[in-house]
Write a protein that holds these residues in place. Sequence first.
Motif, PDB file in Angstrom:
ATOM      1  N   SER A 250       0.845  -1.189   0.000  1.00 20.83           N
ATOM      2  CA  SER A 250       0.000   0.000   0.000  1.00 20.83           C
ATOM      3  C   SER A 250       0.882   1.241   0.000  1.00 20.83           C
ATOM      4  O   SER A 250       1.578   1.519   0.968  1.00 20.83           O
ATOM      5  N   ASP A 251       0.853   1.971  -1.118  1.00 23.42           N
ATOM      6  CA  ASP A 251       1.704   3.148  -1.295  1.00 23.42           C
ATOM      7  C   ASP A 251       0.949   4.399  -0.833  1.00 23.42           C
ATOM      8  O   ASP A 251      -0.283   4.440  -0.841  1.00 23.42           O
ATOM      9  N   VAL A 252       1.709   5.417  -0.464  1.00 26.49           N
ATOM     10  CA  VAL A 252       1.116   6.627   0.106  1.00 26.49           C
ATOM     11  C   VAL A 252       2.130   7.759  -0.025  1.00 26.49           C
ATOM     12  O   VAL A 252       3.299   7.514  -0.355  1.00 26.49           O
ATOM     13  N   CYS A 253       1.706   8.995   0.220  1.00 30.13           N
ATOM     14  CA  CYS A 253       2.639  10.125   0.257  1.00 30.13           C
ATOM     15  C   CYS A 253       3.709   9.864   1.303  1.00 30.13           C
ATOM     16  O   CYS A 253       3.411   9.389   2.393  1.00 30.13           O
ATOM     17  N   LYS A 254       4.988  10.187   0.960  1.00 31.80           N
ATOM     18  CA  LYS A 254       6.091   9.844   1.848  1.00 31.80           C
ATOM     19  C   LYS A 254       6.318  10.882   2.945  1.00 31.80           C
ATOM     20  O   LYS A 254       7.076  10.647   3.869  1.00 31.80           O
ATOM     21  N   HIS A 255       5.720  12.055   2.850  1.00 27.73           N
ATOM     22  CA  HIS A 255       5.929  13.124   3.839  1.00 27.73           C
ATOM     23  C   HIS A 255       7.416  13.303   4.127  1.00 27.73           C
ATOM     24  O   HIS A 255       7.883  13.180   5.270  1.00 27.73           O
ATOM     25  N   CYS A 256       8.169  13.618   3.046  1.00 28.94           N
ATOM     26  CA  CYS A 256       9.630  13.682   3.086  1.00 28.94           C
ATOM     27  C   CYS A 256      10.143  14.688   4.108  1.00 28.94           C
ATOM     28  O   CYS A 256       9.517  15.710   4.375  1.00 28.94           O
ATOM     29  N   THR A 257      11.349  14.397   4.619  1.00 30.63           N
ATOM     30  CA  THR A 257      12.033  15.374   5.469  1.00 30.63           C
ATOM     31  C   THR A 257      12.393  16.614   4.644  1.00 30.63           C
ATOM     32  O   THR A 257      12.196  17.743   5.088  1.00 30.63           O
ATOM     33  N   HIS A 258      12.933  16.372   3.436  1.00 29.22           N
ATOM     34  CA  HIS A 258      13.173  17.469   2.503  1.00 29.22           C
ATOM     35  C   HIS A 258      12.154  17.310   1.374  1.00 29.22           C
ATOM     36  O   HIS A 258      12.384  16.556   0.428  1.00 29.22           O
ATOM     37  N   ALA A 259      11.039  18.009   1.496  1.00 29.02           N
ATOM     38  CA  ALA A 259       9.922  17.798   0.572  1.00 29.02           C
ATOM     39  C   ALA A 259       9.992  18.791  -0.579  1.00 29.02           C
ATOM     40  O   ALA A 259       9.877  20.002  -0.382  1.00 29.02           O
ATOM     41  N   ALA A 260      10.179  18.262  -1.803  1.00 28.78           N
ATOM     42  CA  ALA A 260      10.302  19.130  -2.964  1.00 28.78           C
ATOM     43  C   ALA A 260       9.008  19.896  -3.230  1.00 28.78           C
ATOM     44  O   ALA A 260       9.031  21.072  -3.591  1.00 28.78           O
ATOM     45  N   CYS A 261       7.859  19.234  -3.037  1.00 26.78           N
ATOM     46  CA  CYS A 261       6.576  19.896  -3.306  1.00 26.78           C
ATOM     47  C   CYS A 261       6.447  21.148  -2.454  1.00 26.78           C
ATOM     48  O   CYS A 261       6.026  22.208  -2.937  1.00 26.78           O
ATOM     49  N   LEU A 262       6.854  21.014  -1.200  1.00 23.99           N
ATOM     50  CA  LEU A 262       6.766  22.125  -0.259  1.00 23.99           C
ATOM     51  C   LEU A 262       7.755  23.231  -0.651  1.00 23.99           C
ATOM     52  O   LEU A 262       7.421  24.419  -0.619  1.00 23.99           O
ATOM     53  N   ASP A 263       8.967  22.831  -1.037  1.00 27.48           N
ATOM     54  CA  ASP A 263       9.986  23.818  -1.408  1.00 27.48           C
ATOM     55  C   ASP A 263       9.542  24.671  -2.587  1.00 27.48           C
ATOM     56  O   ASP A 263       9.745  25.882  -2.596  1.00 27.48           O
ATOM     57  N   VAL A 264       8.962  24.043  -3.624  1.00 25.95           N
ATOM     58  CA  VAL A 264       8.706  24.781  -4.865  1.00 25.95           C
ATOM     59  C   VAL A 264       7.360  25.501  -4.862  1.00 25.95           C
ATOM     60  O   VAL A 264       7.109  26.325  -5.742  1.00 25.95           O
TER      61      VAL A 264
ATOM     62  N   VAL B 116       1.207  19.174   4.176  1.00 27.80           N
ATOM     63  CA  VAL B 116      -0.221  19.277   3.860  1.00 27.80           C
ATOM     64  C   VAL B 116      -0.477  20.444   2.907  1.00 27.80           C
ATOM     65  O   VAL B 116       0.169  21.488   3.002  1.00 27.80           O
ATOM     66  N   VAL B 117      -1.438  20.249   1.970  1.00 27.11           N
ATOM     67  CA  VAL B 117      -1.867  21.314   1.052  1.00 27.11           C
ATOM     68  C   VAL B 117      -3.029  22.076   1.685  1.00 27.11           C
ATOM     69  O   VAL B 117      -3.979  21.459   2.162  1.00 27.11           O
ATOM     70  N   GLN B 118      -2.944  23.405   1.684  1.00 31.42           N
ATOM     71  CA  GLN B 118      -4.105  24.204   2.081  1.00 31.42           C
ATOM     72  C   GLN B 118      -4.899  24.515   0.816  1.00 31.42           C
ATOM     73  O   GLN B 118      -4.503  25.352   0.017  1.00 31.42           O
ATOM     74  N   GLU B 119      -6.024  23.840   0.684  1.00 31.36           N
ATOM     75  CA  GLU B 119      -6.782  23.910  -0.566  1.00 31.36           C
ATOM     76  C   GLU B 119      -7.273  25.323  -0.865  1.00 31.36           C
ATOM     77  O   GLU B 119      -7.452  25.707  -2.021  1.00 31.36           O
ATOM     78  N   ASP B 120      -7.514  26.118   0.179  1.00 32.02           N
ATOM     79  CA  ASP B 120      -8.053  27.460  -0.045  1.00 32.02           C
ATOM     80  C   ASP B 120      -6.976  28.478  -0.416  1.00 32.02           C
ATOM     81  O   ASP B 120      -7.288  29.616  -0.712  1.00 32.02           O
ATOM     82  N   VAL B 121      -5.694  28.070  -0.373  1.00 28.53           N
ATOM     83  CA  VAL B 121      -4.615  28.973  -0.755  1.00 28.53           C
ATOM     84  C   VAL B 121      -4.051  28.600  -2.131  1.00 28.53           C
ATOM     85  O   VAL B 121      -3.655  29.463  -2.911  1.00 28.53           O
TER      86      VAL B 121
ATOM     87  N   GLY C 192      15.240  11.063   4.398  1.00 21.67           N
ATOM     88  CA  GLY C 192      14.357  10.095   5.054  1.00 21.67           C
ATOM     89  C   GLY C 192      12.912  10.514   4.885  1.00 21.67           C
ATOM     90  O   GLY C 192      12.611  11.697   4.709  1.00 21.67           O
ATOM     91  N   THR C 193      12.017   9.525   4.912  1.00 24.31           N
ATOM     92  CA  THR C 193      10.611   9.844   4.700  1.00 24.31           C
ATOM     93  C   THR C 193       9.815   9.600   5.973  1.00 24.31           C
ATOM     94  O   THR C 193      10.190   8.771   6.803  1.00 24.31           O
ATOM     95  N   GLY C 194       8.719  10.335   6.096  1.00 26.19           N
ATOM     96  CA  GLY C 194       7.827  10.144   7.235  1.00 26.19           C
ATOM     97  C   GLY C 194       7.002   8.882   7.088  1.00 26.19           C
ATOM     98  O   GLY C 194       6.539   8.311   8.067  1.00 26.19           O
ATOM     99  N   ALA C 195       6.795   8.459   5.838  1.00 31.01           N
ATOM    100  CA  ALA C 195       6.116   7.191   5.571  1.00 31.01           C
ATOM    101  C   ALA C 195       7.136   6.287   4.899  1.00 31.01           C
ATOM    102  O   ALA C 195       7.581   6.581   3.792  1.00 31.01           O
ATOM    103  N   PHE C 196       7.538   5.206   5.590  1.00 33.09           N
ATOM    104  CA  PHE C 196       8.551   4.324   5.001  1.00 33.09           C
ATOM    105  C   PHE C 196       8.037   2.889   4.969  1.00 33.09           C
ATOM    106  O   PHE C 196       6.952   2.585   5.497  1.00 33.09           O
ATOM    107  N   PHE C 197       8.799   2.003   4.332  1.00 34.51           N
ATOM    108  CA  PHE C 197       8.253   0.711   3.925  1.00 34.51           C
ATOM    109  C   PHE C 197       9.232  -0.428   4.194  1.00 34.51           C
ATOM    110  O   PHE C 197      10.445  -0.230   4.180  1.00 34.51           O
TER     111      PHE C 197
END
Lengths: 273, 52, 301
Positions: free
Chosen positions: A93-107, A122-127, A219-224
């Motif tokens: 079961s795969d899921v968002c990894k919630h990375c320590t260094h998260a590219a989505c958050l950086d960019v 987390v994404v704030q949908e209203d922003v 390292g990821t917050g969700a690991f396998f």
Amino acid sequence: MAFDLDERLDEGRRVGFFTDTSICIGCKACEVACKEWNHVPDDGLNFTGWSYDNTVKLSADTWRHVAFVEQRKPLGHQEPGVGDLDFRWLMASDVCKHCTHAACLDVCPTGSLFRTEFGTVVVQEDVCNGCGYCVPACPFGVIGKRETSGTAAKCTMCYDRLGAGEEPACAKTCPTDSIQFGDLDELRERAERRLEQVRAAGAASARLYGHDPDDGVGGTGAFFLLLDEPEVYGLPPDPVVTTRDLPSMWRQAGVAAVALLAGLAATAWRRKR
Amino acid sequence: MKHKVLEYLPFVGIVLAICTASWVAGRMPAEGRAFAAGLGRTAGPRRRTISR
Amino acid sequence: MVPKADFDSYYGRPVLNEPTWRAADIAGYLFLGGLAGASSTLAAAAELTGRPRLARAAKVGALGALGGSLYALIHDLGRPERFVNMLRVFKVTSPMSVGTWILTAYGPHAGAAAATGVTGLFPGLGRAATVGAGVVGPAVATYTAALICDTAVPVWHEAYREMPFLFAGSAAASAGGLGLLAAPLSEAGPARRAALAGAAVEVAAAARMERRLGPLAEPLKRSGLLRLGEALSLAGALAGATVGRRSRVAAMAAGAALLAGSACTRFGIFQAGMESANDPKHTVQPQRRRLARARAERDLT
């Protein structure tokens, strides 16, 4: 900031998922629980012919995805009672990894993506204005842009439930505890013990994925715990946060800009007679 | 296919508009500017005089 | 169903999610941003060296390209009415955030330069705005390289060393092309030289990029758009520098070829990135090679 790769999140308060794929039975209860709790819209019912996987991939409208891989390989010391069996059925079961260094958050140019007090992303949908930059930034192919709302969406690790002291819906519902939720440092210790156990049972190819704080995403917050190479499950073998190279990119772009300025100035050097 | 072509129409239109506007700007008299000198030349004293 | 390859993948599915950017908007913006930025610098150089008509044509072209850029950028948003949300924050880790602020600084200068250039009003202000836009222009033209390279898309990310130079060259070639198209022959000297130098840098950067990326360069090497872009840019630059000196019609044709060449190059780079994102082999194999290299280095020590 991504430029500081020695940065560590406060691991003591950081929560995460440990997904032990060796005991996943492919029931997809996590997919259903996630959809229901988070009101994730449907994204089509299609038949793929890929074992039992018709979910295909993580996206804006799929926050848990169970992968199914059928292999002509024996699974550890398997005694099925029907003679030799060289077959194993991998499920994960795969899921968002919630990375320590998260590219989505950086960019993210609006600050819509943010790091929560639990160490999750987390994404704030209203922003979010739906620029889509986070989509190609993610080295795991997790986050997507939702057609109906025009904004980015992904797993929140059930931010609302964490705030109320509850565990995320997928972990809560997992009937075999393949998905375990908890404090990240405790999960990492538990995973090491489990890895030894699985290897001792003959699954020599078992390995942890995303547990190492020194990997390309810190390292990821969700690991396998995986039973084969990451790419077999559709995961990148050595993901790197793209912003690691951003200082060099800015340097190159700066040099190119100065060269362009100087070059164009030089084209007009001789005054027109 | 038709939809795909339509997607590129705004881009092509913008580029053509840029080229046209730039070309017109390049053809305006060297010293002249539309208001300052351009009007001065065509609207000489005679044109300004209202004659009946 | 999936052909046997020398690497594993999950049913041949891409590892990455495909960028949601539309080619007409974002590849179009890469071209228009380059055209705007380099045109502003060319305009400033022309104005300061006594070439008023080339300067005016380039200023008007820059403003038009800026307008087109803003249209494309806002049109590509999932929630266009929220584009101002990008002015909430400044993040150096996000080239899109930095670019938003570069455009915010550049826009008023480019607008004032074009408006004063056409009307002849406020010449002092116009001169200052022209120089201001000319100085910020190169940043507008090259930050877009960091924008696409700062992703996990294999071809874009790995090409980050050459991409800014490719974009700078392509931008100079397109601005030179617009100058050749619009300015009288007597003033078009800087445009001819900008086109020649720009096309040469563009082609050289692309060649170096393809050589350095190794197997990852496959989508670049296969790209018909990139080859067409190089051919148009080189042909336009050479024609501009030869017959374009004497014939206005030839100069205009050369300018059109340069503009088309620059656009093809940007669309080609965009397309090659999309292809590399959609092929798991381009994600998995370079990472495998990196791991093998790291292991070999560890074993040596």
